[in-house]
Design a protein around this motif. Structure first.
Motif, PDB file in Angstrom:
ATOM      1  N   LYS A   2       0.840  -1.187   0.000  1.00 21.16           N
ATOM      2  CA  LYS A   2       0.000   0.000   0.000  1.00 21.16           C
ATOM      3  C   LYS A   2       0.882   1.246   0.000  1.00 21.16           C
ATOM      4  CE  LYS A   2      -3.760  -2.036   2.620  1.00 21.16           C
ATOM      5  NZ  LYS A   2      -4.561  -1.918   3.837  1.00 21.16           N
ATOM      6  N   GLN A   3       0.292   2.330  -0.431  1.00 18.57           N
ATOM      7  CA  GLN A   3       0.996   3.616  -0.455  1.00 18.57           C
ATOM      8  C   GLN A   3       1.432   4.020   0.950  1.00 18.57           C
ATOM      9  OE1 GLN A   3       1.863   5.330  -3.075  1.00 18.57           O
ATOM     10  NE2 GLN A   3       2.572   7.200  -2.108  1.00 18.57           N
ATOM     11  N   GLN A   4       0.594   3.743   1.941  1.00 17.28           N
ATOM     12  CA  GLN A   4       0.906   4.102   3.315  1.00 17.28           C
ATOM     13  C   GLN A   4       2.081   3.278   3.839  1.00 17.28           C
ATOM     14  OE1 GLN A   4      -2.339   3.587   6.011  1.00 17.28           O
ATOM     15  NE2 GLN A   4      -1.352   4.740   7.660  1.00 17.28           N
ATOM     16  N   ASP A   5       2.170   2.005   3.468  1.00 22.90           N
ATOM     17  CA  ASP A   5       3.278   1.155   3.900  1.00 22.90           C
ATOM     18  C   ASP A   5       4.610   1.657   3.333  1.00 22.90           C
ATOM     19  OD1 ASP A   5       1.528  -0.436   5.316  1.00 22.90           O
ATOM     20  OD2 ASP A   5       1.352  -1.945   3.723  1.00 22.90           O
ATOM     21  N   VAL A   6       4.589   2.054   2.076  1.00 25.35           N
ATOM     22  CA  VAL A   6       5.802   2.575   1.442  1.00 25.35           C
ATOM     23  C   VAL A   6       6.224   3.872   2.117  1.00 25.35           C
ATOM     24  CG1 VAL A   6       6.745   3.518  -0.702  1.00 25.35           C
ATOM     25  CG2 VAL A   6       5.302   1.473  -0.769  1.00 25.35           C
ATOM     26  N   ARG A   7       5.267   4.704   2.433  1.00 24.82           N
ATOM     27  CA  ARG A   7       5.560   5.977   3.086  1.00 24.82           C
ATOM     28  C   ARG A   7       6.146   5.748   4.480  1.00 24.82           C
ATOM     29  NH1 ARG A   7       1.314  10.208   5.305  1.00 24.82           N
ATOM     30  NH2 ARG A   7       2.762  11.816   5.949  1.00 24.82           N
ATOM     31  N   MET A   8       5.597   4.812   5.221  1.00 20.03           N
ATOM     32  CA  MET A   8       6.107   4.524   6.563  1.00 20.03           C
ATOM     33  C   MET A   8       7.513   3.937   6.506  1.00 20.03           C
ATOM     34  SD  MET A   8       2.791   3.115   8.670  1.00 20.03           S
ATOM     35  CE  MET A   8       3.823   2.581   9.996  1.00 20.03           C
ATOM     36  N   ALA A   9       7.758   3.087   5.520  1.00 20.45           N
ATOM     37  CA  ALA A   9       9.084   2.493   5.379  1.00 20.45           C
ATOM     38  C   ALA A   9      10.119   3.560   5.036  1.00 20.45           C
ATOM     39  CB  ALA A   9       9.060   1.413   4.309  1.00 20.45           C
ATOM     40  N   SER A  10       9.778   4.477   4.155  1.00 16.41           N
ATOM     41  CA  SER A  10      10.728   5.529   3.788  1.00 16.41           C
ATOM     42  C   SER A  10      10.968   6.480   4.959  1.00 16.41           C
ATOM     43  CB  SER A  10      10.235   6.299   2.563  1.00 16.41           C
ATOM     44  OG  SER A  10       9.039   6.987   2.855  1.00 16.41           O
ATOM     45  N   GLU A  11       9.945   6.763   5.743  1.00 17.14           N
ATOM     46  CA  GLU A  11      10.116   7.614   6.918  1.00 17.14           C
ATOM     47  C   GLU A  11      10.987   6.926   7.972  1.00 17.14           C
ATOM     48  OE1 GLU A  11       6.278   8.754   8.347  1.00 17.14           O
ATOM     49  OE2 GLU A  11       5.900  10.097   6.651  1.00 17.14           O
ATOM     50  N   LEU A  12      10.828   5.619   8.111  1.00 11.38           N
ATOM     51  CA  LEU A  12      11.640   4.869   9.052  1.00 11.38           C
ATOM     52  C   LEU A  12      13.110   4.885   8.623  1.00 11.38           C
ATOM     53  CD1 LEU A  12      11.662   3.069  11.565  1.00 11.38           C
ATOM     54  CD2 LEU A  12      11.334   1.122  10.043  1.00 11.38           C
ATOM     55  N   LEU A  13      13.370   4.692   7.343  1.00  6.57           N
ATOM     56  CA  LEU A  13      14.739   4.744   6.839  1.00  6.57           C
ATOM     57  C   LEU A  13      15.341   6.141   6.997  1.00  6.57           C
ATOM     58  CD1 LEU A  13      14.514   2.567   3.613  1.00  6.57           C
ATOM     59  CD2 LEU A  13      15.767   2.052   5.706  1.00  6.57           C
ATOM     60  N   MET A  14      14.543   7.157   6.755  1.00 11.78           N
ATOM     61  CA  MET A  14      15.009   8.528   6.909  1.00 11.78           C
ATOM     62  C   MET A  14      15.343   8.815   8.370  1.00 11.78           C
ATOM     63  SD  MET A  14      15.631  11.406   5.345  1.00 11.78           S
ATOM     64  CE  MET A  14      14.658  11.463   3.864  1.00 11.78           C
ATOM     65  N   SER A  15      14.516   8.358   9.282  1.00 14.20           N
ATOM     66  CA  SER A  15      14.772   8.561  10.714  1.00 14.20           C
ATOM     67  C   SER A  15      16.053   7.861  11.147  1.00 14.20           C
ATOM     68  CB  SER A  15      13.608   8.021  11.540  1.00 14.20           C
ATOM     69  OG  SER A  15      12.431   8.720  11.241  1.00 14.20           O
ATOM     70  N   ALA A  16      16.261   6.638  10.677  1.00 10.29           N
ATOM     71  CA  ALA A  16      17.478   5.905  11.026  1.00 10.29           C
ATOM     72  C   ALA A  16      18.708   6.622  10.479  1.00 10.29           C
ATOM     73  CB  ALA A  16      17.399   4.485  10.487  1.00 10.29           C
ATOM     74  N   GLY A  17      18.615   7.157   9.295  1.00  6.71           N
ATOM     75  CA  GLY A  17      19.746   7.885   8.706  1.00  6.71           C
ATOM     76  C   GLY A  17      20.069   9.156   9.467  1.00  6.71           C
ATOM     77  N   VAL A  18      19.053   9.889   9.869  1.00 11.10           N
ATOM     78  CA  VAL A  18      19.269  11.141  10.597  1.00 11.10           C
ATOM     79  C   VAL A  18      19.864  10.860  11.972  1.00 11.10           C
ATOM     80  CG1 VAL A  18      18.081  13.084  11.689  1.00 11.10           C
ATOM     81  CG2 VAL A  18      17.524  12.453   9.343  1.00 11.10           C
ATOM     82  N   VAL A  19      19.353   9.841  12.649  1.00 12.04           N
ATOM     83  CA  VAL A  19      19.862   9.503  13.977  1.00 12.04           C
ATOM     84  C   VAL A  19      21.326   9.096  13.890  1.00 12.04           C
ATOM     85  CG1 VAL A  19      19.688   7.826  15.853  1.00 12.04           C
ATOM     86  CG2 VAL A  19      17.633   8.929  14.983  1.00 12.04           C
ATOM     87  N   SER A  20      21.672   8.263  12.913  1.00  7.42           N
ATOM     88  CA  SER A  20      23.070   7.841  12.785  1.00  7.42           C
ATOM     89  C   SER A  20      23.967   9.019  12.408  1.00  7.42           C
ATOM     90  CB  SER A  20      23.197   6.723  11.757  1.00  7.42           C
ATOM     91  OG  SER A  20      22.826   7.180  10.474  1.00  7.42           O
ATOM     92  N   LEU A  21      23.484   9.929  11.598  1.00  7.94           N
ATOM     93  CA  LEU A  21      24.264  11.111  11.233  1.00  7.94           C
ATOM     94  C   LEU A  21      24.510  12.000  12.448  1.00  7.94           C
ATOM     95  CD1 LEU A  21      25.520  12.691   8.838  1.00  7.94           C
ATOM     96  CD2 LEU A  21      23.366  13.931   8.724  1.00  7.94           C
ATOM     97  N   LEU A  22      23.493  12.243  13.245  1.00  7.42           N
ATOM     98  CA  LEU A  22      23.656  13.060  14.443  1.00  7.42           C
ATOM     99  C   LEU A  22      24.584  12.389  15.448  1.00  7.42           C
ATOM    100  CD1 LEU A  22      20.037  14.395  15.023  1.00  7.42           C
ATOM    101  CD2 LEU A  22      22.032  15.662  14.221  1.00  7.42           C
ATOM    102  N   LEU A  23      24.471  11.089  15.594  1.00  8.13           N
ATOM    103  CA  LEU A  23      25.352  10.355  16.491  1.00  8.13           C
ATOM    104  C   LEU A  23      26.807  10.456  16.011  1.00  8.13           C
ATOM    105  CD1 LEU A  23      25.463   8.563  18.990  1.00  8.13           C
ATOM    106  CD2 LEU A  23      25.191   6.594  17.473  1.00  8.13           C
ATOM    107  N   GLY A  24      27.012  10.366  14.708  1.00  2.96           N
ATOM    108  CA  GLY A  24      28.354  10.511  14.147  1.00  2.96           C
ATOM    109  C   GLY A  24      28.946  11.885  14.411  1.00  2.96           C
ATOM    110  N   VAL A  25      28.140  12.918  14.290  1.00  2.00           N
ATOM    111  CA  VAL A  25      28.614  14.284  14.553  1.00  2.00           C
ATOM    112  C   VAL A  25      29.011  14.440  16.013  1.00  2.00           C
ATOM    113  CG1 VAL A  25      27.866  16.699  14.674  1.00  2.00           C
ATOM    114  CG2 VAL A  25      27.339  15.340  12.657  1.00  2.00           C
TER     115      VAL A  25
END
Length: 60
Positions: A2-25
């Protein structure tokens, strides 16, 4: 999928990327601070007032 599942998956990946980037900084900031502290300690070791006075013979 579903469109909503794809949106949630992309938001989850984006959140994981931002958290790892902030942790790296944050980690890099700490590493740089520790390296600067080590450099200052090295300067103190090689400072002249910490070295022993060597007896030099007087010229005649």
């Amino acid at each position: 999928m579903k469109q909503q599942d794809v949106r949630m998956a992309s938001e989850l990946l984006m959140s994981a990327g931002v958290v790892s980037l902030l942790l790296g900084v944050i980690v890099m900031g700490e590493v740089l601070q520790r390296l600067q502290d080590v450099g200052e300690v090295g300067e103190e070791v090689f400072r002249g007032d910490r070295l022993p006075v060597l007896p030099f013979p007087e010229p005649q």
